[in-house]
Each structure stands twice: as structure tokens, then as C-alpha cells.
Design a protein around this motif. Structure first.
Motif, mmCIF file in Angstrom:
data_model
loop_
_atom_site.group_PDB
_atom_site.id
_atom_site.type_symbol
_atom_site.label_atom_id
_atom_site.label_comp_id
_atom_site.label_asym_id
_atom_site.label_seq_id
_atom_site.Cartn_x
_atom_site.Cartn_y
_atom_site.Cartn_z
ATOM 1 N N PHE A 163 0.744 -1.199 -0.093
ATOM 2 C CA PHE A 163 0.047 -0.181 -0.140
ATOM 3 C C PHE A 163 0.767 1.427 0.020
ATOM 4 C CE2 PHE A 163 -2.958 -3.163 2.152
ATOM 5 C CZ PHE A 163 -4.046 -2.890 1.193
ATOM 6 N N ARG A 173 -3.995 1.207 -10.436
ATOM 7 C CA ARG A 173 -3.836 0.651 -9.120
ATOM 8 C C ARG A 173 -4.922 -0.356 -8.585
ATOM 9 N NH1 ARG A 173 -3.366 6.087 -5.399
ATOM 10 N NH2 ARG A 173 -1.357 6.970 -6.138
ATOM 11 N N ALA A 174 -5.977 -0.484 -9.469
ATOM 12 C CA ALA A 174 -7.053 -1.526 -9.235
ATOM 13 C C ALA A 174 -6.472 -2.748 -9.582
ATOM 14 C CB ALA A 174 -8.405 -0.888 -9.646
ATOM 15 N N ALA A 185 -11.716 -3.093 -2.702
ATOM 16 C CA ALA A 185 -12.052 -2.028 -1.598
ATOM 17 C C ALA A 185 -10.903 -1.579 -0.950
ATOM 18 C CB ALA A 185 -13.136 -2.494 -0.716
ATOM 19 N N ASP A 186 -9.868 -2.295 -0.787
ATOM 20 C CA ASP A 186 -8.691 -2.188 -0.209
ATOM 21 C C ASP A 186 -7.785 -0.980 -0.790
ATOM 22 O OD1 ASP A 186 -9.286 -3.791 1.716
ATOM 23 O OD2 ASP A 186 -7.823 -5.279 1.249
ATOM 24 N N LEU A 187 -8.452 -0.370 -1.871
ATOM 25 C CA LEU A 187 -7.444 0.662 -2.722
ATOM 26 C C LEU A 187 -7.710 1.747 -1.929
ATOM 27 C CD1 LEU A 187 -6.002 1.395 -5.274
ATOM 28 C CD2 LEU A 187 -8.216 1.713 -6.346
ATOM 29 N N ARG A 188 -8.352 1.997 -1.144
ATOM 30 C CA ARG A 188 -8.601 3.132 -0.159
ATOM 31 C C ARG A 188 -7.219 3.338 1.004
ATOM 32 N NH1 ARG A 188 -12.035 -0.584 2.007
ATOM 33 N NH2 ARG A 188 -12.002 -0.685 4.438
ATOM 34 N N PHE A 189 -6.796 2.388 0.984
ATOM 35 C CA PHE A 189 -5.518 2.395 1.634
ATOM 36 C C PHE A 189 -4.109 2.570 1.289
ATOM 37 C CE2 PHE A 189 -8.222 -1.265 3.707
ATOM 38 C CZ PHE A 189 -8.770 -0.500 4.754
ATOM 39 N N THR A 192 -0.670 4.543 2.563
ATOM 40 C CA THR A 192 -0.588 4.427 3.902
ATOM 41 C C THR A 192 0.742 3.253 4.117
ATOM 42 O OG1 THR A 192 -2.210 2.917 4.297
ATOM 43 C CG2 THR A 192 -2.763 5.303 4.407
#
Length: 385
Positions: A163, A173-174, A185-189, A192
Motif C-alpha cells: 500500500f 492501481r485497481a 475495496a482495499d484500494l482506499r488504503f 499508507t
């Protein structure tokens, strides 16, 4: 306390120095009196001394590596039964010191097995048995270290790598998230790392699911499908992280000394400053150096004349393979504190530098001896007038 730990670490380093002095006893004066001061100069540098007075696991790895390498040199130059036993003990302690360095334990176990094979081929079966035992013991210690490592120990480095490094730099990225086996859904991390505030890797349920979804096998396949990614990470490792040899959080002063927090001492640092400067100026030197040392040692397996001139080649081969793997593990399997994680790689490199200088001094000594023999033969054959 930490002072006692520092004294214990220093005692192991001094034991390695004593063994090295003993091993070099029968070598030429140029090698004997040239290598020892160089080793003292390098490993008395503040980069390495500061680690002795710390609780970092790399400190134990460093001192046991120095001791094992010194015993490896002794096994080649002055083989004795006690050397085999001590090599086994030191190698086991090295293999048990830290999971990341277990690969070095396997390589030293291979070195012990090589010693056993050579003794067996020479008809010295008793000596072969003394060397076979360390090979088995060190291998078992490395396996035990890996086996005792908790499964979730890899969660933080994998999270940070994926990440913080891989996904943010990917053009899609996807697709990168999906290819690594994680839900979209983990793409939001992305962006970090494991020590960022509020990241889910600290949540037991999410952490357990994350470890189940992705592993080092998935990471290897990702690298194989995208070879430009590991090449980019290796380049950054050489240009950005390898030159940063000295961690900024290993201060060298007590609070009572009156210096600001995290102040680093500047004395006994000229060797590390020289090495760091040379790496900034010419980062590719590490690849060239390891290539020369590794290939030269490898060729000695088939060229007996080279092996006779460079008897330390089996030790060099094990160290070169270990250093290369430690570097690749540091830059390809983690994304936080990468410079500090290359510490063990730098220690191995320093030992290889000492071996390279020893080889150079041996060549100089051999050339000087040949010149003297040529001069003596010329004087004998010169006709009298």
C-alpha cells in the motif's frame, strides 16, 4: 541493562578479532599486519559500534556474523577440531539471532558441509564428521528460527510494501490490488504504511484476513509479471537507501551530556562517511563489487591454480551470496526503514572488502617474492669477470 548488552556484544567482537589474528599467524607479514588494522578500523566505526549498545536484533546478528566469518577463515587457514566446534556454535547463534538473516545461516551451513566434503575427499573421515555436525546444527537452527516466527510477523512489511510502495506507483492501481489477491475495496488504503494512524493492519480480524489473502508467493508472481517493478526497487535501493548507512535514531550521547535529542557523534565516522559518499557518487559499485567477488570465488571451484592463490574463496562465495540476498530482501520485501534494514548487508560488504584487500596483499606479496627469486637467480647465473 543496555550497557551490559553492549559489553557482551563487544566481547563477541573481540573474540572474533583474536581468532582472526590466530588464523593469520602463518600468512605473510604484509597480509597479517595489513588485514588486522583494516578490520579494526572498519568495525570500530561509529556506524557499527553504536549498534553494540542497542537492543536491535541486528546487533546480535552482526557480532555472531563477525565471529562465524573469523572462524570460517580459521577453518581454511589453520584447520583444527576446536575451530569446527566453535564454528558450529557461532553459526547456530547467528541463525537464531533474527528471522531475516536465517538465509545466511543456511549459507554458512553449506560452507560447513563443503568443509566436510573436502575433508572426506582427502581421506580424513574423522575431520569430515566434525564438520558435518555444524552443517546439520546450523541448518536446524535456521529452520527452527523460521518455524518459530509467528505467521502474522509478515503482516506489517507486506502491508507497507503493497500500500505504500507498489500500489501508489502502479499505473493501474485497481489492477495491481486485484493481481496481488486483495479486494478492490482495499484500494482506499493506498499511500499508507503499517505505522500510519488508523490503518486496519492493527485490527486482528482484518490482519488475519489480509495474511490469508496475500503472501510472499503472490508477491513473487507479481514481480515476475512486472519485472520493471523489482528493477526499479533495486535501483532505488542502491541510489537512495544503501548510502544512508547511519540510522538517525541511534544517538550517541547521554541526556546528561547536554546535546539535543538524536544528536549523532561525528568522531570515528570517517570510514562510514567515505563509504556513504562513494555510494552516493557511484551506486553501481555495489553490483560490480559483488559481481567480481562472487564470480571470482565461483571460478575457483574449477580453477585449482586460482583456488591455491585465493584460499578464502569458499568463505567469499558464501558471503557474496548472503550479501546479495540480504540486499534483495531489504529492498523487495519491505518499504519502511529500508536503509536500516540494509545494515546487515553493509556488515557483509565490509567483510568482503577485508577479503578483497587480503587477496590484493597476497598478490603483492607473491609478486615481490617472485621478483626476489628472479633477482637471486640472475645473480647466481651472472658470469664472473
Amino acid at each position: 541493562g543496555i550497557t551490559g548488552v553492549g559489553k557482551a556484544h563487544l566481547a563477541v567482537v573481540l573474540a572474533g578479532l583474536v581468532i582472526l589474528l590466530w588464523a593469520l599467524h602463518d600468512t605473510s607479514p604484509l597480509v597479517r599486519f595489513g588485514i588486522t588494522p583494516l578490520g579494526v578500523l572498519i568495525f570500530s566505526d561509529v556506524v557499527y559500534i553504536s549498534y553494540l549498545n542497542s537492543f536491535y536484533m541486528d546487533a546480535a546478528s552482526m557480532v555472531f556474523l563477525l565471529l562465524t566469518a573469523a572462524l570460517g577463515a580459521a577453518a581454511i587457514l589453520r584447520p583444527r577440531v576446536w575451530v569446527a566446534i566453535a564454528f558450529g556454535v557461532a553459526g547456530v547463534l547467528l541463525a537464531l539471532s533474527k528471522t531475516q538473516h536465517a538465509v545466511t545461516g543456511f549459507l554458512f551451513a553449506g560452507l560447513a558441509a563443503w568443509f566436510a566434503l573436502r575433508q572426506f575427499q582427502a581421506g580424513r573421515r574423522s575431520a569430515a564428521g566434525w564438520w558435518a555436525a555444524p552443517a546439520v546444527a546450523i541448518s536446524a537452527a535456521a529452520v527452527l528460527t523460521i518455524g518459530m516466527t509467528p505467521e502474522d510477523y509478515k503482516a506489517e512489511p507486506l502491508y507497507s510494501l503493497i500500500f505504500y510502495t507498489l500500489v501508489p506507483t502502479s499505473q493501474d492501481r485497481a489492477a495491481a490490488i486485484t493481481e496481488l489477491g486483495l479486494p478492490a475495496a482495499d484500494l482506499r488504503f493506498a499511500g499508507t504504511h503499517a505505522y500510519s494512524p488508523g490503518v486496519p493492519v492493527t485490527t486482528p480480524l482484518w490482519r488475519e484476513e489480509f495474511i490469508r489473502q496475500v503472501g510472499y508467493g503472490d508477491l513473487l508472481l507479481y514481480y515476475l509479471h512486472h519485472p520493471a517493478v523489482p528493477l526499479r526497487l533495486v535501483r532505488h535501493g542502491l541510489t537512495d537507501f544503501a548510502p544512508a548507512m547511519r540510522p538517525g535514531n541511534l544517538a550517541n550521547y547521554m541526556r546528561e551530556d547536554g546535546f539535543p535529542p538524536d544528536t549523532l557523534a561525528q568522531r570515528f565516522a570517517w570510514w562510514s562517511r567515505l563509504r556513504a559518499w562513494s555510494l552516493w557518487v557511484f551506486p553501481a559499485q555495489m553490483a560490480i563489487f559483488y559481481g567480481l567477488m562472487g564470480s571470482g570465488a565461483l571460478l575457483c571451484l574449477w580453477r585449482t591454480a586460482w583456488a591455491a592463490r585465493w584460499p578464502l574463496y569458499p568463505l567469499v562465495l558464501a558471503l557474496a551470496a548472503s550479501g546479495a540476498m540480504e540486499f534483495l530482501f531489504g529492498v523487495l520485501l519491505d518499504a519502511t526503514e529500508t536503509a536500516r534494514h540494509l545494515f546487515f548487508f553493509h556488515v557483509i560488504t565490509e567483510i568482503l572488502i577485508v577479503c578483497a584487500v587480503a587477496a590484493a596483499l597476497s598478490l603483492v606479496e607473491r609478486g615481490r617474492s617472485e621478483d626476489e627469486r628472479f633477482a637471486d637467480s640472475a645473480r647466481v647465473s651472472r658470469p664472473k669477470l
